[in-house]
Design an enzyme around this catalytic site. Sequence first.
Site, PDB file in Angstrom:
ATOM      1  N   ASN A  79      58.875  86.011  41.191  1.00 17.97           N
ATOM      2  CA  ASN A  79      58.590  86.361  42.583  1.00 17.97           C
ATOM      3  C   ASN A  79      59.684  85.746  43.456  1.00 17.97           C
ATOM      4  OD1 ASN A  79      57.530  86.813  45.100  1.00 17.97           O
ATOM      5  ND2 ASN A  79      55.759  85.461  44.843  1.00 17.97           N
ATOM      6  N   SER A 127      54.156  75.673  40.011  1.00 19.59           N
ATOM      7  CA  SER A 127      54.884  74.543  39.403  1.00 19.59           C
ATOM      8  C   SER A 127      55.318  74.805  37.960  1.00 19.59           C
ATOM      9  CB  SER A 127      54.060  73.250  39.443  1.00 19.59           C
ATOM     10  OG  SER A 127      53.844  72.833  40.765  1.00 19.59           O
ATOM     11  N   HIS A 150      48.706  87.320  46.768  1.00 15.79           N
ATOM     12  CA  HIS A 150      49.402  86.047  46.554  1.00 15.79           C
ATOM     13  C   HIS A 150      48.949  85.033  47.614  1.00 15.79           C
ATOM     14  CE1 HIS A 150      52.575  83.041  46.475  1.00 15.79           C
ATOM     15  NE2 HIS A 150      52.780  83.427  45.224  1.00 15.79           N
ATOM     16  N   LYS A 163      60.133  86.110  46.508  1.00 16.73           N
ATOM     17  CA  LYS A 163      59.661  85.868  47.885  1.00 16.73           C
ATOM     18  C   LYS A 163      60.727  86.363  48.864  1.00 16.73           C
ATOM     19  CE  LYS A 163      56.688  82.274  46.168  1.00 16.73           C
ATOM     20  NZ  LYS A 163      56.002  81.015  46.358  1.00 16.73           N
ATOM     21  N   GLU A 179      46.650  81.165  39.908  1.00 16.61           N
ATOM     22  CA  GLU A 179      47.618  80.348  40.632  1.00 16.61           C
ATOM     23  C   GLU A 179      46.885  79.361  41.540  1.00 16.61           C
ATOM     24  OE1 GLU A 179      51.756  82.073  41.018  1.00 16.61           O
ATOM     25  OE2 GLU A 179      50.614  82.892  42.670  1.00 16.61           O
TER      26      GLU A 179
HETATM   27  P1  PGA Z   1      56.453  78.178  42.260  1.00 17.16           P
HETATM   28  O1  PGA Z   1      55.707  79.394  42.978  1.00 17.16           O
HETATM   29  O2  PGA Z   1      56.811  78.645  40.874  1.00 17.16           O
HETATM   30  O3  PGA Z   1      57.663  77.960  43.105  1.00 17.16           O
HETATM   31  O4  PGA Z   1      55.507  77.026  42.258  1.00 17.16           O
HETATM   32  C1  PGA Z   1      54.794  80.174  42.288  1.00 17.16           C
HETATM   33  C2  PGA Z   1      54.305  81.303  43.139  1.00 17.16           C
HETATM   34  O5  PGA Z   1      54.413  81.253  44.364  1.00 17.16           O
HETATM   35  O6  PGA Z   1      53.786  82.277  42.616  1.00 17.16           O
END
Ligand code: PGA
Length: 245
Positions: free
Chosen positions: A8, A208, A89, A10, A161
Site C-alpha cells: 500500500n 509494523s 483501511h 498510500k 490490521e
Molecule cells: P505499515 O502500514 O506497514 O507502515 O505499518 C501498514 C498499513 O497501513 O497497512
Amino acid sequence: MEKLIVANLKMNGTNAEIEELLNQYSSSIKNRNIKVVMCLPFPYLNKFNHSQLSLGAQNVSNHQIGAYTGEVSAEMLADFKVEFCIVGHADRRRYNAENTMQCYEKILQLLNNNITPILCVGENEKQRQEGLTLKTIKKQVSGALKRLEPEQIEKVVIAYEPVWAINENVMVNTDEINNIAIEIKNIVAKLTKTQFNFVKNPIIYGGSANLNNAHDILSKKFINGLLVGRISLNTSNFIEMCNKI
Ligand code: PGA
C-alpha cells in the site's frame, strides 16, 4: 496457496519515483511463490504494465455512477485492469469516516466488476486495552459481509490490521495474530454456513510488518499474506523481504 504481498503506497511517490519503483520490483522480485499486489495512488494506475506484479487500488466509491465529485468507481478501476482494491483501511476509517456500511457497498461494487476486495479490520489501542478486540473485529467483518451471498463472501481477502500497529514499530506477536486469523475464519464460516476447513478467504496481516518479522508472520498456519505500508517504499528492503519469504 501462494502468499499475497499487498503493498500500500498510500499518498507517496511522484510519477518518476513510482515508475522506477515498479521497474525495480518487476525485475528484481524473483520469488514465484508469492503474488505481489501494488496498490497505487489513482493517477498512476494507468502507467502500470508489469506482468510480474498485480495492480491494486487503495479506495473505490461506494456508488456505481453519477454526481459524486472526486470519486472513482469500480467500473473505472476495472477499465485500468485493477485486480484488487483495499476497503476500510484504518487511514480511511480515521480521516474519511469510512464506516462498515460503506465497506459493504464498496465490496459489492468491486465484486460486480470482478475486482477482489481487501477488507481491512482491526481494533484500536483503546479497544485492545478494554478487551474488545474480538468484538470489534466481529462487528467489522460481519457488518461488511453479512448482506452478501456466500459465493461473494468467499472472494473477499480479509486483512487483520490492528490500528495500534500501523505506521509504528511494534513487536508483532505472531501467535496472537494467528489466533485472530482463526477467529476471522470462524466468523466467515458462520456467515457462509460452511465448516471452518472450507473457508476459502485468504487472511492477511498488516501493521509494523518488516524485513525482520515477515518470515515469522507468514510461517503461521492461518496467515496467507501481508499488507505492508512503509516497507513498500524502501525498494531494497521490499525486494529482499519478497525474495526471502
Ligand atoms: P505499515 O502500514 O506497514 O507502515 O505499518 C501498514 C498499513 O497501513 O497497512
